[in-house]
Design an enzyme around this catalytic site. Structure first.
Site, PDB file in Angstrom:
ATOM      1  N   GLU A   2      -7.746   4.864  15.093  1.00 34.34           N
ATOM      2  CA  GLU A   2      -7.347   3.481  15.325  1.00 34.34           C
ATOM      3  C   GLU A   2      -6.722   3.396  16.716  1.00 34.34           C
ATOM      4  O   GLU A   2      -5.646   3.939  16.947  1.00 34.34           O
ATOM      5  CB  GLU A   2      -6.338   3.007  14.276  1.00 34.34           C
ATOM      6  N   ARG A  31       0.862  -1.173   0.000  1.00 35.71           N
ATOM      7  CA  ARG A  31       0.000   0.000   0.000  1.00 35.71           C
ATOM      8  C   ARG A  31       0.898   1.222   0.000  1.00 35.71           C
ATOM      9  O   ARG A  31       2.108   1.127   0.196  1.00 35.71           O
ATOM     10  CB  ARG A  31      -0.939   0.001   1.209  1.00 35.71           C
ATOM     11  N   ASN A  46      -5.283   7.519   3.896  1.00 38.69           N
ATOM     12  CA  ASN A  46      -5.031   6.831   5.167  1.00 38.69           C
ATOM     13  C   ASN A  46      -3.564   6.979   5.516  1.00 38.69           C
ATOM     14  O   ASN A  46      -2.695   6.541   4.769  1.00 38.69           O
ATOM     15  CB  ASN A  46      -5.377   5.346   5.072  1.00 38.69           C
ATOM     16  N   GLU A  47      -3.303   7.674   6.632  1.00 36.59           N
ATOM     17  CA  GLU A  47      -1.944   7.788   7.172  1.00 36.59           C
ATOM     18  C   GLU A  47      -0.944   8.327   6.144  1.00 36.59           C
ATOM     19  O   GLU A  47      -0.014   7.653   5.717  1.00 36.59           O
ATOM     20  CB  GLU A  47      -1.474   6.429   7.709  1.00 36.59           C
ATOM     21  N   GLU A  84      -1.814  -8.349   7.393  1.00 35.83           N
ATOM     22  CA  GLU A  84      -2.134  -7.998   8.773  1.00 35.83           C
ATOM     23  C   GLU A  84      -2.902  -9.095   9.517  1.00 35.83           C
ATOM     24  O   GLU A  84      -3.679  -8.807  10.428  1.00 35.83           O
ATOM     25  CB  GLU A  84      -2.911  -6.687   8.818  1.00 35.83           C
ATOM     26  N   TRP A 127       2.606  -7.352  11.457  1.00 32.18           N
ATOM     27  CA  TRP A 127       2.446  -7.936  10.137  1.00 32.18           C
ATOM     28  C   TRP A 127       3.097  -9.321  10.144  1.00 32.18           C
ATOM     29  O   TRP A 127       3.751  -9.705  11.115  1.00 32.18           O
ATOM     30  CB  TRP A 127       3.109  -7.045   9.084  1.00 32.18           C
TER      31      TRP A 127
END
Length: 685
Positions: A313, A112, A150-151, A363, A321
């Site tokens: 989160e 990602r 995201n992030e 994950e 991971w």
């Protein structure tokens, strides 16, 4: 304008991925969430391949059904724009959207965040999917807000695709206008680096000894931050146009990004992802490490962006991971403790990551509330306890903010410059940790404040604090020095550390005595200096004021100080080395306040000695006795005040109250000796 989440009640939620589960599970999942008193779910941030399976073909049916089901159960929904995970068709057809390593090697599909912010094609495609989603879901009754991407800058925070080099060239041209100005700012006269054509300008590329021009390296970080802001603004503008009734936020706090500017320009409030075990999994050889309690420092940085924020989160189980980040399971009570750690530091909405542990993918060991078997477990029961407590006390706590009289000061330029500059960068982390640790163990609440030249009323914001610690501000402008001088003059106590004020905003070293713009404020100059490294031992300190202080050594770096103003008081001297007897710690009164200068990196004993000299105490010292293992913090407004007591110890902690107080979670009156269970929480009115 303060950008904060505005809720009338503490709220609990969870991250949910309907695309990962059979549709038959959704109704039961949502029903159980409501039984746990959850109000909100976050969905969609990684689902681009499902939302647009082919270019220009949009399929929202799965999420229509999931959101309809969530609404039937009274759940609110935060939708994520899915731009952190471009689908395979996109990266295959348009490889120019991919990020690259410094040597030009492209990062391929399979992870990602493998895109670059500056690809015109990627910006175009991201705008299309964002608009299609915003228009489609604008009137859905469950949707209340949007998370952009995201992030930002997670996984990697450097970008070297061809589009990034081209964008950097344009950015530098806007900033400097002429090559002469760029060459002067980057000091390219050294080593014949002078640029004679704009096409010669690139982001740092592989060099001999892996050492690019340091002034270019600093501008690189500024450029990356601006690139993120431009990329995010595209999505924020689309959402606000298509869905004006929804709030806009984003999550995470990662490197090479001015999160304050991001929030100021496009967000309603900032959100964060809180994983306290990241602070402890590397192991520590220090005495009395803060471990997961150290995560409160990160939450303090978030609080400076949005005093009340969302934790998008919250760690809910063991994490990792398949190939990295192996974190153990939270002990009984720890998950609840970490939730209240977030609440203490400003979170009014907390979403656990995630509802159920993934059974496939990278994950599969990043555990959520529910395990693979989907049976009731300890973590689910703990979340239910928090949900019931939020329902009972949430109206009292929501909207109150953290209170502190002491702040540690940071700024983005020194953070970014310090990544590359080993003469000051490592000192900052060392000193910040020492200050935060000792303030924690002395039960003195502390804020973390970023200095920002474009911020409004910066002086008024600083004047809220009795003490400011600005450990190693190598880059220090005359404007910042003027601001800090005004703070001291108005009654504040300001503490600097070694290597202060020897660079300007370009990262160049002006031809003036250190500490540069604050030399007059401090009343000293740095006559000589030396790194404490290799076989060099840190010299001992001799305290000269206030009696004998703790045994301490001047670590990391030694500025050898010369007193230039008779008003300066020498608070400690070097007791060893060729500069024995020379000032190491000084204080100068200025107006109603004091400017302190310490010529080394701060250590725990030095911090203790300075706190003793300052006379700083816990705000609860006169009525509450608490052991070191308990964090004390205060959330308050103009009418009410709540003292949080968080026990990070694996054993119970005994506290003693000399006056009767109401304990909010239990609804009881307590006084005298009280025991907080292992990983327990008390909130006192």
């Amino acid at each position: 304008m303060v950008k904060s989440i505005r809720l009338k009640q503490l709220e609990l939620g969870v991250c949910y991925y309907p695309e990962h589960w059979q549709e038959e599970l959704w109704e039961d999942d949502f029903r159980r969430m409501r039984e746990l008193k959850m109000s909100t779910i976050r969905v969609g941030e990684f689902a681009w391949a499902l939302l647009e399976p082919q270019e220009g073909v949009f399929e929202f049916g799965l999420f229509d059904r999931a959101l309809d089901a969530a609404h039937r159960h009274g759940l609110k929904v935060i939708l994520g724009t899915p731009t952190a995970t471009p689908p395979a068709w996109l990266t295959h057809k348009y490889p120019e959207v991919l990020n690259a390593a410094q040597d030009g090697t492209l990062y391929r599909h399979g992870m990602r965040r493998h895109y670059n912010y500056n690809s015109p094609k990627y910006r175009e495609l991201c705008a299309i999917i964002t608009r299609e989603m915003a228009v489609h879901f604008q009137d859905h009754p469950a949707v209340v807000g949007w998370q952009l991407d995201n992030e930002f800058n997670c996984e990697t925070n450097v970008f070297y695709a061809e589009a990034d080099h081209a964008a950097f060239r344009a950015w530098a041209r806007r900033k400097y206008a002429t090559l002469d100005a760029l060459n002067e700012a980057w000091g390219t006269v050294v080593w014949s680096q002078t640029y004679t054509d704009w096409e010669q300008v690139h982001l740092p590329r592989p060099t001999v000894a892996d050492s690019p021009n340091p002034h270019l390296a600093l501008d690189e970080k500024r450029f990356i931050s601006d690139s993120v802001l431009e990329f995010a603004q595209i999505q924020a503008d689309i959402v606000r146009e298509a869905a004006p009734g929804h709030y806009v936020t984003t999550n995470g706090m990662f490197g090479h990004l001015d999160s304050h500017a991001l929030t100021d320009s496009m967000l309603d409030f900032f959100s964060y992802d809180s994983y306290p075990q990241f602070a402890s999994i590397s192991g520590s050889t220090e005495a009395k490490p803060l471990s997961d309690r150290k995560w409160s420092l990160n939450l303090s940085a978030v609080r400076d962006v949005s005093p009340n924020f969302c934790v998008m989160e919250q760690q809910a189980g063991p994490g990792g991971w398949v190939n990295r980040m192996k974190m153990p399971s939270p002990r009984p009570g720890q998950m609840r403790l970490w939730t209240y750690q977030s609440v203490l530091h400003g979170a009014d909405l907390v979403l656990y990551f995630r509802w159920r542990t993934a059974t496939v993918g990278t994950e599969i060991y990043w555990h959520g509330l529910n395990d693979y078997a989907n049976r009731p477990n300890r973590r689910v029961r703990e979340a239910g306890e928090v949900g019931r407590e939020f329902a009972a006390i949430g109206r009292k706590i929501a909207g109150t903010t953290y209170r502190a009289d002491v702040a540690i000061v940071r700024d983005y330029d020194n953070e970014w410059d310090g990544e590359f500059d080993i003469w000051h960068g490592p000192l900052t982390g060392r000193s910040t940790h020492a200050w935060y640790k000792q303030l924690q163990y002395r039960h003195i609440p502390v804020d973390l404040v970023y200095l920002r030249t474009q911020a409004q009323d910066q002086l008024a914001a600083l004047q809220k604090y009795k003490v400011l610690i600005y450990p190693h501000a190598a880059i220090l402008t005359p404007e910042t020095a003027e601001l800090l001088s005004a703070y001291v003059e108005s009654g504040g106590k300001l503490i600097f550390g070694a290597r202060t004020g020897y660079k300007d905003e370009r990262g160049q070293c002006p031809m003036q005595p250190m500490p540069g713009p604050v030399a007059q404020l401090c009343g000293i100059t740095v006559e000589e200096f030396t790194a404490i490294t290799g076989t060099a031992a840190a010299p001992a300190l001799r305290w000269t004021q206030g009696g004998s202080g703790p045994q301490a050594w001047a670590e990391g770096f030694n500025d050898i100080l010369a007193v230039e103003d008779p008003a300066v008081e020498v608070m400690a001297e070097y007791a060893e080395e060729y500069y024995a007897g020379r000032p190491a710690l000084t204080k100068r009164r200025h107006g109603a306040g004091e400017a302190w200068y310490y010529g080394a990196a701060f250590s725990e004993p030095v911090v203790d000695g300075i706190l003793d000299l300052l006379g700083v105490q816990s705000p609860s010292a006169d009525w509450l006795s608490v052991p070191e293992q308990v964090e004390i913090g205060i959330r308050a407004d103009d009418h009410r005040s709540y003292v949080f007591l968080l026990n990070y110890g694996e054993a119970p902690a005994a506290i003693v109250l000399s006056e009767r107080r109401t304990e909010l979670l239990g609804g009881t009156q307590i006084e005298g000796r009280v025991e907080i269970p292992a990983y327990g929480v008390l909130i006192l009115e």
